[in-house]
Structure formats: C-alpha cells, structure tokens
Design an enzyme around this catalytic site. Structure first.
Site, PDB file in Angstrom:
ATOM      1  N   ARG A  36      -1.957  -5.962  -8.303  1.00 45.73           N
ATOM      2  CA  ARG A  36      -0.849  -6.876  -7.978  1.00 45.73           C
ATOM      3  C   ARG A  36      -0.683  -7.954  -9.037  1.00 45.73           C
ATOM      4  O   ARG A  36       0.413  -8.258  -9.464  1.00 45.73           O
ATOM      5  CB  ARG A  36      -1.091  -7.549  -6.625  1.00 45.73           C
ATOM      6  N   SER A  53      -2.941  -7.603   3.081  1.00 47.72           N
ATOM      7  CA  SER A  53      -3.164  -7.451   4.529  1.00 47.72           C
ATOM      8  C   SER A  53      -3.499  -8.799   5.156  1.00 47.72           C
ATOM      9  O   SER A  53      -3.093  -9.095   6.275  1.00 47.72           O
ATOM     10  CB  SER A  53      -4.307  -6.464   4.779  1.00 47.72           C
ATOM     11  N   LYS A  89     -16.327  -7.074   5.562  1.00 52.67           N
ATOM     12  CA  LYS A  89     -15.376  -7.880   6.331  1.00 52.67           C
ATOM     13  C   LYS A  89     -15.343  -7.437   7.782  1.00 52.67           C
ATOM     14  O   LYS A  89     -15.606  -6.275   8.092  1.00 52.67           O
ATOM     15  CB  LYS A  89     -13.966  -7.710   5.747  1.00 52.67           C
ATOM     16  N   HIS A 139       0.842  -1.208   0.000  1.00 49.41           N
ATOM     17  CA  HIS A 139       0.000   0.000   0.000  1.00 49.41           C
ATOM     18  C   HIS A 139       0.876   1.257   0.000  1.00 49.41           C
ATOM     19  O   HIS A 139       0.616   2.215  -0.733  1.00 49.41           O
ATOM     20  CB  HIS A 139      -0.875   0.058   1.261  1.00 49.41           C
TER      21      HIS A 139
HETATM   22  O1  PNS Z   1      -8.966  -2.787   0.130  1.00 56.35           O
HETATM   23  P1  PNS Z   1     -10.237  -3.279  -0.507  1.00 56.35           P
HETATM   24  O2  PNS Z   1     -11.085  -4.018   0.523  1.00 56.35           O
HETATM   25  O3  PNS Z   1     -10.014  -4.059  -1.765  1.00 56.35           O
HETATM   26  O4  PNS Z   1     -11.075  -1.948  -0.941  1.00 56.35           O
HETATM   27  C1  PNS Z   1     -12.348  -2.052  -1.543  1.00 56.35           C
HETATM   28  C2  PNS Z   1     -12.960  -0.657  -1.757  1.00 56.35           C
HETATM   29  C3  PNS Z   1     -12.993   0.138  -0.493  1.00 56.35           C
HETATM   30  C4  PNS Z   1     -12.147   0.092  -2.777  1.00 56.35           C
HETATM   31  C5  PNS Z   1     -14.409  -0.868  -2.342  1.00 56.35           C
HETATM   32  O5  PNS Z   1     -15.082  -1.812  -1.553  1.00 56.35           O
HETATM   33  C6  PNS Z   1     -15.218   0.407  -2.419  1.00 56.35           C
HETATM   34  O6  PNS Z   1     -14.945   1.275  -3.195  1.00 56.35           O
HETATM   35  N1  PNS Z   1     -16.255   0.504  -1.566  1.00 56.35           N
HETATM   36  C7  PNS Z   1     -17.128   1.659  -1.487  1.00 56.35           C
HETATM   37  C8  PNS Z   1     -18.545   1.335  -1.945  1.00 56.35           C
HETATM   38  C9  PNS Z   1     -18.723   1.666  -3.422  1.00 56.35           C
HETATM   39  O7  PNS Z   1     -18.487   2.768  -3.882  1.00 56.35           O
HETATM   40  N2  PNS Z   1     -19.191   0.667  -4.200  1.00 56.35           N
HETATM   41  C10 PNS Z   1     -19.454   0.826  -5.612  1.00 56.35           C
HETATM   42  C11 PNS Z   1     -18.241   0.541  -6.477  1.00 56.35           C
HETATM   43  S1  PNS Z   1     -17.889  -1.200  -6.517  1.00 56.35           S
END
Ligand code: PNS
Length: 162
Positions: free
Chosen positions: A93, A131, A44, A20
């Site tokens: 990744r 993570s 989660k 990150h």
């Molecule tokens: O580190 P992660 O868990 O892969 O991050 C996921 C994240 C936070 C980028 C994603 O879940 C997100 O953007 N959530 C916000 C809700 C949202 O906007 N959803 C619509 C787009 S999929």
C-alpha cells in the site's frame, strides 16, 4: 519447478477488504491458480474466527474460478511447497508497508529460495485501507460501504455490534 504458475496470497483477512479483493482479482488474472490463505497462528486476537474469515473470502471470490480459499498454520514457505506454488503475492500500500514486507520476503527466500515473492501495488483508491481501519469505522457506526464488498458489509456490522 511446476509448469503451472501457482500463487499464494497469505494474510490475516480480518476481515477481507476491497483492497484485498483488488489484489486477489489482479493476481487471479496473472496466475493459473491462486490460493488465498488465512493465517491460523497469528499473534493478533482476531474479530472473526479463521472459518468465518474463509467463508467471507469465499463469498466475495466465488466468481473467480481459479481462486481457492484455505487456512494455514506454520511457515508460509512450507504451505507454498505443499501446494506446488512458486510465488507468494503481497499487496503493497505505502512505504510504511515496505520494511516489514521486505523482511518477510527475504526470510521466506532464505527458507526456500525456490519461492519468489511478488509485490503488487494496491490501486490508489485503496492505498489507505486496512482491516483495522474498517473495524474501527464500523465500531463507531461509520459507513464502511466504500471499504468492503457489499456481500459482507452486514456480517461486519453485526459482528461488531453483537
Ligand atoms: O495480513 P497480515 O497479518 O499482514 O499477514 C501476515 C502473514 C500471514 C503474511 C505472515 O504473518 C506470515 O507469513 N505468517 C506465517 C509464518 C511465517 O511463515 N513466518 C516466516 C516469514 S516472516
């Protein structure tokens, strides 16, 4: 469209890893302003609270003057709009990341066509890192010093051990 190039790096960051941090540093060198955003409404069950995750990210990004750490609850594109950010930056990744990231990028584009998603390829040395892997190694007493910044290593060990 704002003239300042503002990027959002969203994620769970439970906890922030060297992978990150690599993406945050490289994004900070490319954009005027970067908001690292910790997701509050994730499905989660996190190890660290949102506030703890934000504090760990702040500790490891403190030397980057154009980086701010915040949290968000709701749709990412709405958060980006509120911040005047025209860009979402994600680290890629491996091919296994692609399908989900592609789905999210297209969904976000459909929700707000003015926000572009940029993908940065992770450095090769962090291409396997997540993570979840860090937590797994720490849970079994393994050495996580190659995986996370030194300033937060003990926080993870204590949290998992306690
Ligand atoms: O580190 P992660 O868990 O892969 O991050 C996921 C994240 C936070 C980028 C994603 O879940 C997100 O953007 N959530 C916000 C809700 C949202 O906007 N959803 C619509 C787009 S999929």
């Amino acid at each position: 469209m704002p003239t300042e190039k503002i990027a959002v790096i969203p994620g769970s960051f439970d906890p922030v890893t060297n992978g990150h941090l690599d993406i945050i540093e490289r994004t900070a060198s490319l954009f005027d302003k970067v908001y690292v955003c910790v997701l509050r409404n994730g499905a989660k069950k996190p190890l660290f609270t949102t506030e703890e995750r934000m504090e760990l990210i702040r500790r490891v990004t403190g030397r980057l003057p154009n980086v701010s750490v915040e949290s968000f609850d709701g749709l990412l594109v709405n958060y980006a709009r509120d911040k005047g950010a025209g860009f979402i930056v994600k680290g890629l990744r491996a091919v296994s990341d692609f399908e989900y990231e592609f789905q999210m990028a297209l969904t976000n584009k459909s929700l707000n066509p003015e926000v572009e998603t940029f993908f940065i390829t992770t450095s090769r040395s962090y291409s396997y890192l997540s993570s979840s892997i860090v937590k797994e190694v720490a849970r079994y007493g393994g050495d996580i010093s190659d995986f996370v910044p030194a300033e937060i290593e003990n926080d993870i060990i204590e949290k998992i051990g306690g």
